[in-house]
Motif scaffolding. Structure first.
Motif, PDB file in Angstrom:
ATOM      1  N   SER A  41       0.823  -1.207   0.000  1.00  0.00           N
ATOM      2  CA  SER A  41       0.000   0.000   0.000  1.00  0.00           C
ATOM      3  C   SER A  41       0.859   1.261   0.000  1.00  0.00           C
ATOM      4  O   SER A  41       0.533   2.236  -0.684  1.00  0.00           O
ATOM      5  CB  SER A  41      -0.978   0.006   1.180  1.00  0.00           C
ATOM      6  N   ASP A  42       1.969   1.266   0.729  1.00  0.00           N
ATOM      7  CA  ASP A  42       2.831   2.458   0.765  1.00  0.00           C
ATOM      8  C   ASP A  42       3.372   2.799  -0.626  1.00  0.00           C
ATOM      9  O   ASP A  42       3.477   3.972  -0.979  1.00  0.00           O
ATOM     10  CB  ASP A  42       3.986   2.279   1.747  1.00  0.00           C
ATOM     11  N   GLU A  43       3.711   1.777  -1.400  1.00  0.00           N
ATOM     12  CA  GLU A  43       4.211   2.020  -2.756  1.00  0.00           C
ATOM     13  C   GLU A  43       3.130   2.656  -3.627  1.00  0.00           C
ATOM     14  O   GLU A  43       3.391   3.611  -4.367  1.00  0.00           O
ATOM     15  CB  GLU A  43       4.688   0.707  -3.386  1.00  0.00           C
ATOM     16  N   LEU A  44       1.908   2.163  -3.530  1.00  0.00           N
ATOM     17  CA  LEU A  44       0.814   2.719  -4.327  1.00  0.00           C
ATOM     18  C   LEU A  44       0.436   4.120  -3.856  1.00  0.00           C
ATOM     19  O   LEU A  44       0.137   4.991  -4.674  1.00  0.00           O
ATOM     20  CB  LEU A  44      -0.391   1.785  -4.316  1.00  0.00           C
ATOM     21  N   LEU A  45       0.447   4.338  -2.560  1.00  0.00           N
ATOM     22  CA  LEU A  45       0.149   5.679  -2.033  1.00  0.00           C
ATOM     23  C   LEU A  45       1.154   6.695  -2.568  1.00  0.00           C
ATOM     24  O   LEU A  45       0.788   7.801  -2.960  1.00  0.00           O
ATOM     25  CB  LEU A  45       0.156   5.665  -0.507  1.00  0.00           C
ATOM     26  N   ARG A  46       2.422   6.310  -2.625  1.00  0.00           N
ATOM     27  CA  ARG A  46       3.466   7.196  -3.138  1.00  0.00           C
ATOM     28  C   ARG A  46       3.288   7.394  -4.656  1.00  0.00           C
ATOM     29  O   ARG A  46       3.288   8.513  -5.141  1.00  0.00           O
ATOM     30  CB  ARG A  46       4.848   6.603  -2.833  1.00  0.00           C
ATOM     31  N   ARG A  47       3.109   6.306  -5.356  1.00  0.00           N
ATOM     32  CA  ARG A  47       3.000   6.357  -6.814  1.00  0.00           C
ATOM     33  C   ARG A  47       1.821   7.206  -7.279  1.00  0.00           C
ATOM     34  O   ARG A  47       1.903   7.886  -8.289  1.00  0.00           O
ATOM     35  CB  ARG A  47       2.869   4.934  -7.345  1.00  0.00           C
ATOM     36  N   PHE A  48       0.721   7.148  -6.551  1.00  0.00           N
ATOM     37  CA  PHE A  48      -0.487   7.869  -6.944  1.00  0.00           C
ATOM     38  C   PHE A  48      -0.656   9.177  -6.180  1.00  0.00           C
ATOM     39  O   PHE A  48      -1.725   9.762  -6.172  1.00  0.00           O
ATOM     40  CB  PHE A  48      -1.719   6.975  -6.779  1.00  0.00           C
ATOM     41  N   GLU A  49       0.420   9.621  -5.525  1.00  0.00           N
ATOM     42  CA  GLU A  49       0.446  10.901  -4.820  1.00  0.00           C
ATOM     43  C   GLU A  49      -0.696  11.030  -3.808  1.00  0.00           C
ATOM     44  O   GLU A  49      -1.357  12.052  -3.697  1.00  0.00           O
ATOM     45  CB  GLU A  49       0.429  12.063  -5.819  1.00  0.00           C
ATOM     46  N   LEU A  50      -0.891   9.953  -3.057  1.00  0.00           N
ATOM     47  CA  LEU A  50      -1.936   9.927  -2.039  1.00  0.00           C
ATOM     48  C   LEU A  50      -1.370   9.876  -0.621  1.00  0.00           C
ATOM     49  O   LEU A  50      -2.129   9.754   0.343  1.00  0.00           O
ATOM     50  CB  LEU A  50      -2.859   8.716  -2.264  1.00  0.00           C
ATOM     51  N   GLU A  51      -0.057   9.995  -0.483  1.00  0.00           N
ATOM     52  CA  GLU A  51       0.546   9.915   0.850  1.00  0.00           C
ATOM     53  C   GLU A  51      -0.037  10.932   1.834  1.00  0.00           C
ATOM     54  O   GLU A  51      -0.327  10.564   2.981  1.00  0.00           O
ATOM     55  CB  GLU A  51       2.063  10.071   0.758  1.00  0.00           C
ATOM     56  N   PRO A  52      -0.263  12.194   1.426  1.00  0.00           N
ATOM     57  CA  PRO A  52      -0.834  13.143   2.395  1.00  0.00           C
ATOM     58  C   PRO A  52      -2.237  12.759   2.873  1.00  0.00           C
ATOM     59  O   PRO A  52      -2.669  13.187   3.941  1.00  0.00           O
ATOM     60  CB  PRO A  52      -0.884  14.461   1.625  1.00  0.00           C
ATOM     61  N   LYS A  53      -2.955  11.953   2.088  1.00  0.00           N
ATOM     62  CA  LYS A  53      -4.322  11.556   2.445  1.00  0.00           C
ATOM     63  C   LYS A  53      -4.411  10.069   2.810  1.00  0.00           C
ATOM     64  O   LYS A  53      -5.506   9.514   2.878  1.00  0.00           O
ATOM     65  CB  LYS A  53      -5.271  11.833   1.267  1.00  0.00           C
ATOM     66  N   ALA A  54      -3.275   9.428   3.036  1.00  0.00           N
ATOM     67  CA  ALA A  54      -3.234   7.977   3.274  1.00  0.00           C
ATOM     68  C   ALA A  54      -4.165   7.532   4.395  1.00  0.00           C
ATOM     69  O   ALA A  54      -4.782   6.466   4.304  1.00  0.00           O
ATOM     70  CB  ALA A  54      -1.807   7.535   3.577  1.00  0.00           C
ATOM     71  N   ASP A  55      -4.274   8.344   5.443  1.00  0.00           N
ATOM     72  CA  ASP A  55      -5.074   7.950   6.600  1.00  0.00           C
ATOM     73  C   ASP A  55      -6.294   8.843   6.812  1.00  0.00           C
ATOM     74  O   ASP A  55      -6.881   8.860   7.894  1.00  0.00           O
ATOM     75  CB  ASP A  55      -4.177   7.934   7.841  1.00  0.00           C
ATOM     76  N   ALA A  56      -6.672   9.548   5.757  1.00  0.00           N
ATOM     77  CA  ALA A  56      -7.867  10.398   5.812  1.00  0.00           C
ATOM     78  C   ALA A  56      -9.075   9.591   5.327  1.00  0.00           C
ATOM     79  O   ALA A  56      -8.949   8.719   4.472  1.00  0.00           O
ATOM     80  CB  ALA A  56      -7.670  11.627   4.921  1.00  0.00           C
ATOM     81  N   PRO A  57     -10.248   9.876   5.835  1.00  0.00           N
ATOM     82  CA  PRO A  57     -11.438   9.150   5.379  1.00  0.00           C
ATOM     83  C   PRO A  57     -11.748   9.443   3.906  1.00  0.00           C
ATOM     84  O   PRO A  57     -11.497  10.544   3.413  1.00  0.00           O
ATOM     85  CB  PRO A  57     -12.560   9.644   6.289  1.00  0.00           C
ATOM     86  N   PHE A  58     -12.279   8.441   3.230  1.00  0.00           N
ATOM     87  CA  PHE A  58     -12.636   8.552   1.817  1.00  0.00           C
ATOM     88  C   PHE A  58     -13.502   9.789   1.563  1.00  0.00           C
ATOM     89  O   PHE A  58     -13.323  10.483   0.562  1.00  0.00           O
ATOM     90  CB  PHE A  58     -13.372   7.286   1.362  1.00  0.00           C
ATOM     91  N   ALA A  59     -14.413  10.081   2.459  1.00  0.00           N
ATOM     92  CA  ALA A  59     -15.332  11.214   2.289  1.00  0.00           C
ATOM     93  C   ALA A  59     -14.594  12.542   2.151  1.00  0.00           C
ATOM     94  O   ALA A  59     -15.114  13.487   1.566  1.00  0.00           O
ATOM     95  CB  ALA A  59     -16.319  11.285   3.452  1.00  0.00           C
ATOM     96  N   SER A  60     -13.367  12.639   2.659  1.00  0.00           N
ATOM     97  CA  SER A  60     -12.628  13.899   2.609  1.00  0.00           C
ATOM     98  C   SER A  60     -11.772  14.054   1.349  1.00  0.00           C
ATOM     99  O   SER A  60     -11.170  15.102   1.137  1.00  0.00           O
ATOM    100  CB  SER A  60     -11.728  14.025   3.844  1.00  0.00           C
ATOM    101  N   LEU A  61     -11.720  13.048   0.495  1.00  0.00           N
ATOM    102  CA  LEU A  61     -10.898  13.108  -0.712  1.00  0.00           C
ATOM    103  C   LEU A  61     -11.577  13.926  -1.802  1.00  0.00           C
ATOM    104  O   LEU A  61     -12.806  13.872  -1.965  1.00  0.00           O
ATOM    105  CB  LEU A  61     -10.616  11.705  -1.253  1.00  0.00           C
ATOM    106  N   SER A  62     -10.768  14.652  -2.573  1.00  0.00           N
ATOM    107  CA  SER A  62     -11.297  15.383  -3.739  1.00  0.00           C
ATOM    108  C   SER A  62     -11.633  14.388  -4.839  1.00  0.00           C
ATOM    109  O   SER A  62     -11.252  13.207  -4.772  1.00  0.00           O
ATOM    110  CB  SER A  62     -10.252  16.379  -4.244  1.00  0.00           C
ATOM    111  N   GLY A  63     -12.297  14.853  -5.880  1.00  0.00           N
ATOM    112  CA  GLY A  63     -12.638  13.990  -7.011  1.00  0.00           C
ATOM    113  C   GLY A  63     -11.410  13.373  -7.664  1.00  0.00           C
ATOM    114  O   GLY A  63     -11.389  12.178  -7.967  1.00  0.00           O
TER     115      GLY A  63
END
Length: 184
Positions: free
Chosen positions: A116-138
């Motif tokens: 998961s850490d590799e995918l979070l980094r690759r898809f530039e989601l590290e800052p939101k890794a532990d944020a709830p789905f509802a808080s993510l932008s489109g």
């Protein structure tokens, strides 16, 4: 000297699907080669999503054949499905689920998933890794769904309108990610 033609990754032959008296697919045939980006284009109701659903095994075609990397989908669906990564037209996760939890959960279904850490980094989601789905932008949601699409290291990606609802910048970023998949 002629190079041998590589076997298609997807071969769809004579696909038919009806819903009652309404014909959704009428003899659809095509092949997609390795490394090829292939799009199904047409107006709403043309059968694009139905075609993808048949390839994914979510719908049974009335007639026709589907081969994934040479495997007949009717007789080897389990093996064929392990080679697929799919993002459907409308996807959703529970509001409280975090990107890290989603990647770990979906990855747990496969023998050799990406970390998961590799995918979070690759898809530039590290800052939101532990944020709830509802808080993510489109755009962040679309990147998460793409990360989930490749968590199993598929040889074939099926994306149903992956840029729908995204702003121009997010569309460019998504197209860049897709080009990266192709290069791999």
């Amino acid at each position: 000297m002629n190079q041998p033609t590589p076997s298609p990754v997807v071969a769809v032959t004579g696909l038919w699907k009806h819903y009652g008296s309404t014909g959704a697919l009428s003899g659809v045939s095509f092949e997609v080669g390795p490394g090829q980006v292939f799009g199904l284009l047409g107006p709403n109701g043309a059968g694009k999503t139905t075609t993808l659903e048949c390839i994914l095994g979510l719908r049974q075609p009335d007639r026709g054949a589907i081969h994934i990397n040479g495997l007949d989908f009717r007789t080897h669906s389990r093996q064929a499905k392990l080679m697929l990564g799919a993002q459907l037209q409308s996807s959703r996760l529970q509001d409280r689920l975090t990107p890290r939890e989603a990647l770990d959960f979906f990855g747990s279904f496969y023998a050799e998933p990406f970390e998961s850490d590799e995918l979070l980094r690759r898809f530039e989601l590290e800052p939101k890794a532990d944020a709830p789905f509802a808080s993510l932008s489109g755009g962040q949601r679309q990147r998460l769904f793409l990360a989930l699409t490749i968590v199993n290291r598929p040889t074939l990606l099926l994306l149903d309108e992956p840029t729908a609802g995204l702003d121009p910048q997010a569309r460019r970023e998504l197209r860049s990610l897709i080009a990266g998949f192709r290069a791999e």
